[in-house]
Each structure stands twice: as structure tokens, then as C-alpha cells.
Design a protein around this motif. Structure first.
Motif, short mmCIF file in Angstrom:
data_model
loop_
_atom_site.label_atom_id
_atom_site.label_comp_id
_atom_site.label_asym_id
_atom_site.label_seq_id
_atom_site.Cartn_x
_atom_site.Cartn_y
_atom_site.Cartn_z
N VAL A 88 0.81 -1.21 0.00
CA VAL A 88 0.00 0.00 0.00
C VAL A 88 0.85 1.27 0.00
O VAL A 88 0.50 2.25 -0.65
CB VAL A 88 -1.02 -0.02 1.17
CG1 VAL A 88 -0.34 0.16 2.51
CG2 VAL A 88 -2.11 0.99 0.95
N LYS A 89 2.01 1.26 0.66
CA LYS A 89 2.88 2.44 0.68
C LYS A 89 3.73 2.54 -0.59
O LYS A 89 4.08 3.64 -1.01
CB LYS A 89 3.80 2.41 1.90
CG LYS A 89 3.07 2.61 3.20
CD LYS A 89 4.02 2.62 4.36
CE LYS A 89 3.27 2.80 5.66
NZ LYS A 89 4.16 2.80 6.81
N LEU A 90 4.04 1.43 -1.18
CA LEU A 90 4.90 1.41 -2.36
C LEU A 90 4.14 1.63 -3.67
O LEU A 90 4.67 2.23 -4.60
CB LEU A 90 5.63 0.06 -2.42
CG LEU A 90 6.74 -0.12 -3.42
CD1 LEU A 90 7.83 0.91 -3.21
CD2 LEU A 90 7.32 -1.52 -3.30
N LYS A 91 2.91 1.19 -3.72
CA LYS A 91 2.13 1.25 -4.96
C LYS A 91 1.97 2.67 -5.50
O LYS A 91 2.17 2.88 -6.71
CB LYS A 91 0.77 0.58 -4.79
CG LYS A 91 0.05 0.41 -6.11
CD LYS A 91 -1.16 -0.46 -5.94
CE LYS A 91 -1.95 -0.68 -7.20
NZ LYS A 91 -1.82 0.18 -8.29
N PRO A 92 1.64 3.69 -4.70
CA PRO A 92 1.52 5.05 -5.28
C PRO A 92 2.83 5.53 -5.92
O PRO A 92 2.81 6.16 -6.98
CB PRO A 92 1.14 5.93 -4.09
CG PRO A 92 0.56 5.01 -3.09
CD PRO A 92 1.24 3.69 -3.30
#
Length: 160
Positions: A88-92
Motif C-alpha cells: 500500500v505504501k509502495l504502490k503510489p
């Protein structure tokens, strides 16, 4: 030169097997298996830096790039294994960077998983390949140049 160090260099960096050793170590090192190819690259390069630098860099890059492609491909099949909430933190960041994020696959620790995540996110293949190749080439060229320069700097200390 320390006799043991010299013998290790001789065994692992013989010109007859040096490039194939570099390729294998770089290929395996690009997967999630922990194997550093830099010692093989440096050992082979230090035999004759003026003649071995570019072959070692190019073969190391090729092996690491092909291993990275395997990881990328494995990531495309990982939709059942990965859960979106894990990234969730890496995807953006990856959505914003796109394929150019694959340049950073040269980084230790995070580079190999990043390659798999790029495949999992279905980043465009050819642009991802180009960025991955640029990153891995940069890594081998810079690290090998620094290693050769550093060896010439500390080599006199071994003769004391």
C-alpha cells in the motif's frame, strides 16, 4: 599480496572461467537468492583492468539483467501470492514512477523484490526492460570502476 588472497583470486577469476562465473553469479544474484556477484567481477577485472573491465561489466550486466527478467516474469504470475495491502505504501510511488522505477532494481536488498513487484503491477514490459538495463549497467560500471580505483589505492598496503 597475501598468498591466500592471491590463491582465491586465481581460482575464481581465471580468464578461462571468469566471465562464465560472473554471468552465473550475476544471474543468480538478480533473483531473491542472496548471492553477490561483485567479488567475481572485481577478481576477474583485477587480473588485467585495462582488458577485463568492459567484458566484466557487460557480462555482469547481462547476467543480472536476465535474472531480473526472470524475477519480473515471476512477478506477473504472483497475483495469487501477493496481496495489494502488502504494498500500500509502495504502490503510489510505483504508479507515479511507472517503468522508470525499474532503474532502481540495482539497489541492494530492495532491488530484487522491486523487480517482482514491477511484474506483479504489470508495468509495461519493454520500457521496464530498458530502465532495468540502464540501472544494472550503471551499477556494474560504477562499482567496478570504484573497485579498481580503490584496489590501486590500497594495493601498496598489502606489500608492507
Amino acid at each position: 599480496m597475501d598468498p591466500l588472497f592471491g590463491k582465491i583470486l586465481e581460482i575464481f577469476a581465471l580468464p578461462q572461467v571468469g566471465l562464465s562465473t560472473i554471468f552465473a553469479a550475476a544471474f543468480i544474484g538478480a533473483t531473491l537468492l542472496p548471492l553477490a556477484s561483485e567479488p567475481a567481477v572485481m577478481a576477474y577485472t583485477l587480473i588485467d583492468p585495462s582488458n577485463h573491465f568492459w567484458p566484466a561489466v557487460l557480462v555482469g550486466t547481462a547476467g543480472n539483467f536476465l535474472g531480473g527478467l526472470i524475477s519480473f516474469w515471476m512477478g506477473t504470475w504472483g497475483t495469487e501470492r501477493f496481496k495489494p495491502e502488502q504494498f500500500v505504501k509502495l504502490k503510489p510511488w510505483l504508479d507515479k514512477m511507472g517503468p522508470s522505477a525499474m532503474f532502481f532494481t540495482f539497489l541492494p536488498v530492495v532491488g530484487d523484490p522491486l523487480t517482482m513487484i514491477g511484474g506483479w503491477l504489470k508495468l509495461p514490459f519493454w520500457p521496464s526492460c530498458l530502465w532495468m538495463l540502464l540501472g544494472k549497467f550503471s551499477r556494474y560500471a560504477i562499482m567496478t570502476a570504484l573497485g579498481v580505483w580503490g584496489w590501486h589505492f590500497v594495493k601498496p598496503l598489502f606489500s608492507l
